[in-house]
Design a protein around this motif. Structure first.
Motif, PDB file in Angstrom:
ATOM      1  N   VAL A 150       0.804  -1.523  -0.175  1.00  0.00           N
ATOM      2  CA  VAL A 150       0.284   0.258  -0.230  1.00  0.00           C
ATOM      3  C   VAL A 150       0.516   1.427   0.209  1.00  0.00           C
ATOM      4  CG1 VAL A 150      -1.817   0.861   1.188  1.00  0.00           C
ATOM      5  CG2 VAL A 150      -1.548  -1.350   1.119  1.00  0.00           C
ATOM      6  N   ILE A 151       1.635   0.906   0.310  1.00  0.00           N
ATOM      7  CA  ILE A 151       3.069   2.345   0.559  1.00  0.00           C
ATOM      8  C   ILE A 151       3.356   2.865  -0.474  1.00  0.00           C
ATOM      9  CG2 ILE A 151       5.200   3.231   1.355  1.00  0.00           C
ATOM     10  CD1 ILE A 151       4.311   1.897   4.347  1.00  0.00           C
ATOM     11  N   LEU A 152       3.994   1.631  -1.031  1.00  0.00           N
ATOM     12  CA  LEU A 152       4.375   1.664  -2.839  1.00  0.00           C
ATOM     13  C   LEU A 152       3.414   2.223  -3.745  1.00  0.00           C
ATOM     14  CD1 LEU A 152       6.978  -1.322  -2.718  1.00  0.00           C
ATOM     15  CD2 LEU A 152       7.463   1.441  -2.074  1.00  0.00           C
ATOM     16  N   ALA A 153       2.079   1.987  -3.612  1.00  0.00           N
ATOM     17  CA  ALA A 153       0.729   2.206  -4.285  1.00  0.00           C
ATOM     18  C   ALA A 153       0.754   4.028  -4.068  1.00  0.00           C
ATOM     19  CB  ALA A 153      -0.429   1.519  -4.167  1.00  0.00           C
ATOM     20  N   HIS A 154       1.328   4.258  -3.360  1.00  0.00           N
ATOM     21  CA  HIS A 154       0.534   5.091  -2.833  1.00  0.00           C
ATOM     22  C   HIS A 154       1.537   6.609  -2.694  1.00  0.00           C
ATOM     23  CE1 HIS A 154      -3.272   3.640  -1.176  1.00  0.00           C
ATOM     24  NE2 HIS A 154      -3.814   5.205  -1.001  1.00  0.00           N
ATOM     25  N   GLY A 155       2.989   5.781  -3.512  1.00  0.00           N
ATOM     26  CA  GLY A 155       3.745   6.767  -3.840  1.00  0.00           C
ATOM     27  C   GLY A 155       5.011   6.910  -2.795  1.00  0.00           C
ATOM     28  N   GLY A 156       4.665   6.641  -1.359  1.00  0.00           N
ATOM     29  CA  GLY A 156       5.554   6.338  -0.445  1.00  0.00           C
ATOM     30  C   GLY A 156       6.294   5.787  -0.769  1.00  0.00           C
ATOM     31  N   ARG A 157       7.599   6.012  -0.313  1.00  0.00           N
ATOM     32  CA  ARG A 157       9.070   5.438  -0.252  1.00  0.00           C
ATOM     33  C   ARG A 157       9.489   5.912   1.541  1.00  0.00           C
ATOM     34  NH1 ARG A 157      13.721  10.266  -0.615  1.00  0.00           N
ATOM     35  NH2 ARG A 157      15.669   7.796  -0.736  1.00  0.00           N
ATOM     36  N   ILE A 158       9.821   4.276   2.170  1.00  0.00           N
ATOM     37  CA  ILE A 158      10.819   3.467   2.850  1.00  0.00           C
ATOM     38  C   ILE A 158      12.094   4.509   3.210  1.00  0.00           C
ATOM     39  CG2 ILE A 158      10.991   2.153   4.162  1.00  0.00           C
ATOM     40  CD1 ILE A 158       9.356   0.880   2.639  1.00  0.00           C
ATOM     41  N   LEU A 159      12.247   5.286   4.144  1.00  0.00           N
ATOM     42  CA  LEU A 159      13.319   5.770   4.574  1.00  0.00           C
ATOM     43  C   LEU A 159      14.151   5.579   5.969  1.00  0.00           C
ATOM     44  CD1 LEU A 159      12.784   9.495   4.200  1.00  0.00           C
ATOM     45  CD2 LEU A 159      13.191   8.725   2.364  1.00  0.00           C
ATOM     46  N   ALA A 160      13.606   4.629   6.557  1.00  0.00           N
ATOM     47  CA  ALA A 160      13.696   3.501   7.340  1.00  0.00           C
ATOM     48  C   ALA A 160      12.853   2.591   8.121  1.00  0.00           C
ATOM     49  CB  ALA A 160      14.744   4.687   8.753  1.00  0.00           C
ATOM     50  N   ARG A 161      13.108   1.469   8.677  1.00  0.00           N
ATOM     51  CA  ARG A 161      12.262   0.490   8.791  1.00  0.00           C
ATOM     52  C   ARG A 161      12.941  -0.313   9.619  1.00  0.00           C
ATOM     53  NH1 ARG A 161       7.663  -2.504   5.196  1.00  0.00           N
ATOM     54  NH2 ARG A 161       9.266  -2.438   3.744  1.00  0.00           N
ATOM     55  N   GLY A 162      12.950  -0.656  10.916  1.00  0.00           N
ATOM     56  CA  GLY A 162      13.942  -1.845  11.906  1.00  0.00           C
ATOM     57  C   GLY A 162      15.218  -1.678  11.474  1.00  0.00           C
ATOM     58  N   GLY A 163      16.170  -2.123  11.684  1.00  0.00           N
ATOM     59  CA  GLY A 163      17.524  -1.438  11.462  1.00  0.00           C
ATOM     60  C   GLY A 163      17.831  -0.820  13.207  1.00  0.00           C
ATOM     61  N   ARG A 164      19.391  -0.594  12.853  1.00  0.00           N
ATOM     62  CA  ARG A 164      19.979  -0.341  14.379  1.00  0.00           C
ATOM     63  C   ARG A 164      19.641   1.345  15.209  1.00  0.00           C
ATOM     64  NH1 ARG A 164      26.467   0.367  14.808  1.00  0.00           N
ATOM     65  NH2 ARG A 164      25.460   2.129  13.362  1.00  0.00           N
ATOM     66  N   ALA A 165      18.883   1.296  15.851  1.00  0.00           N
ATOM     67  CA  ALA A 165      18.067   1.995  16.540  1.00  0.00           C
ATOM     68  C   ALA A 165      19.043   1.900  18.533  1.00  0.00           C
ATOM     69  CB  ALA A 165      16.970   2.633  16.910  1.00  0.00           C
ATOM     70  N   GLU A 166      19.598   3.457  19.040  1.00  0.00           N
ATOM     71  CA  GLU A 166      19.347   3.697  20.052  1.00  0.00           C
ATOM     72  C   GLU A 166      18.922   5.251  21.016  1.00  0.00           C
ATOM     73  OE1 GLU A 166      23.497   5.707  21.440  1.00  0.00           O
ATOM     74  OE2 GLU A 166      23.749   5.135  19.573  1.00  0.00           O
ATOM     75  N   ALA A 167      18.247   4.821  22.092  1.00  0.00           N
ATOM     76  CA  ALA A 167      17.780   6.168  22.701  1.00  0.00           C
ATOM     77  C   ALA A 167      18.523   7.222  22.877  1.00  0.00           C
ATOM     78  CB  ALA A 167      17.302   5.593  23.681  1.00  0.00           C
ATOM     79  N   LEU A 168      18.381   7.847  22.564  1.00  0.00           N
ATOM     80  CA  LEU A 168      19.277   9.467  22.850  1.00  0.00           C
ATOM     81  C   LEU A 168      18.802   9.459  24.424  1.00  0.00           C
ATOM     82  CD1 LEU A 168      20.707  10.259  19.732  1.00  0.00           C
ATOM     83  CD2 LEU A 168      21.810   8.737  21.225  1.00  0.00           C
ATOM     84  N   GLY A 218      15.393   9.816  26.488  1.00  0.00           N
ATOM     85  CA  GLY A 218      13.310   9.472  26.166  1.00  0.00           C
ATOM     86  C   GLY A 218      13.375   8.065  26.059  1.00  0.00           C
ATOM     87  N   LYS A 219      12.957   7.626  26.408  1.00  0.00           N
ATOM     88  CA  LYS A 219      12.168   5.642  26.039  1.00  0.00           C
ATOM     89  C   LYS A 219      12.387   5.442  25.032  1.00  0.00           C
ATOM     90  CE  LYS A 219       8.863   2.329  27.177  1.00  0.00           C
ATOM     91  NZ  LYS A 219       8.337   1.450  25.589  1.00  0.00           N
ATOM     92  N   ALA A 220      12.697   4.577  24.677  1.00  0.00           N
ATOM     93  CA  ALA A 220      13.456   3.971  22.594  1.00  0.00           C
ATOM     94  C   ALA A 220      11.654   2.785  22.854  1.00  0.00           C
ATOM     95  CB  ALA A 220      14.525   3.936  23.011  1.00  0.00           C
ATOM     96  N   ARG A 221      11.655   2.185  21.832  1.00  0.00           N
ATOM     97  CA  ARG A 221      10.600   1.261  20.921  1.00  0.00           C
ATOM     98  C   ARG A 221      11.899   0.379  20.222  1.00  0.00           C
ATOM     99  NH1 ARG A 221       4.966   0.727  22.325  1.00  0.00           N
ATOM    100  NH2 ARG A 221       4.453   2.854  22.933  1.00  0.00           N
ATOM    101  N   GLU A 222      11.482  -1.050  19.796  1.00  0.00           N
ATOM    102  CA  GLU A 222      12.261  -1.879  19.504  1.00  0.00           C
ATOM    103  C   GLU A 222      12.355  -1.563  17.925  1.00  0.00           C
ATOM    104  OE1 GLU A 222       9.786  -5.755  18.400  1.00  0.00           O
ATOM    105  OE2 GLU A 222      10.278  -5.081  20.667  1.00  0.00           O
ATOM    106  N   ARG A 223      10.750  -0.897  16.989  1.00  0.00           N
ATOM    107  CA  ARG A 223      11.248  -0.560  15.779  1.00  0.00           C
ATOM    108  C   ARG A 223      10.477   0.586  15.618  1.00  0.00           C
ATOM    109  NH1 ARG A 223      11.054  -4.332  11.402  1.00  0.00           N
ATOM    110  NH2 ARG A 223       9.764  -4.014   9.540  1.00  0.00           N
ATOM    111  N   ASN A 224      11.669   1.296  14.288  1.00  0.00           N
ATOM    112  CA  ASN A 224      11.475   2.688  14.411  1.00  0.00           C
ATOM    113  C   ASN A 224      10.753   2.406  12.554  1.00  0.00           C
ATOM    114  OD1 ASN A 224      11.883   4.514  16.285  1.00  0.00           O
ATOM    115  ND2 ASN A 224      13.854   2.876  16.743  1.00  0.00           N
ATOM    116  N   VAL A 225       9.612   3.724  11.898  1.00  0.00           N
ATOM    117  CA  VAL A 225      10.091   3.194  10.858  1.00  0.00           C
ATOM    118  C   VAL A 225       9.413   4.897  10.106  1.00  0.00           C
ATOM    119  CG1 VAL A 225       8.249   2.570   9.016  1.00  0.00           C
ATOM    120  CG2 VAL A 225       8.568   1.144  11.419  1.00  0.00           C
TER     121      VAL A 225
END
Length: 95
Positions: free
Chosen positions: A28-46, A48-55
């Motif tokens: 659906v994202i691609l059909a609506h012309g969206g572009r995925i810049l980040a999905r999952g991958g490495r992250a760290e809380a600088l 506040g509270k982090a969540r395990e996945r960021n999109v």
């Protein structure tokens, strides 16, 4: 025209159900012309509270991102995620 960004912070509680959602949502994202810049991958809380996945999704405009979210196709994909994750999602206008 400023772009629109959908930013999600996610803790997955049912990996199998979330994977089904992600597969459908991607179509659906691609059909609506969206572009995925980040999905999952490495992250760290600088701060506040982090969540395990960021999109981070980019759309041509705020309106296009909003139309994607409220589309019947995305709402159907979103229903697959019900009970599979705790999520915060925001729509922001940017450069």
């Amino acid at each position: 025209m400023p772009k629109g960004y959908l930013i999600s912070r996610v803790d997955v509680t049912d990996a199998e159900a979330y994977a089904r959602y992600a597969a459908e949502a991607t179509k659906v994202i691609l059909a609506h012309g969206g572009r995925i810049l980040a999905r999952g991958g490495r992250a760290e809380a600088l701060e506040g509270k982090a969540r395990e996945r960021n999109v981070v999704l980019e759309f041509a405009s705020y309106e296009a991102a909003r139309a994607h979210f409220y589309s019947a196709e995305y709402q159907a994909a979103r229903a697959l995620r019900q009970g599979a994750a705790e999520i915060e999602m925001v729509l922001v206008e940017g450069a």
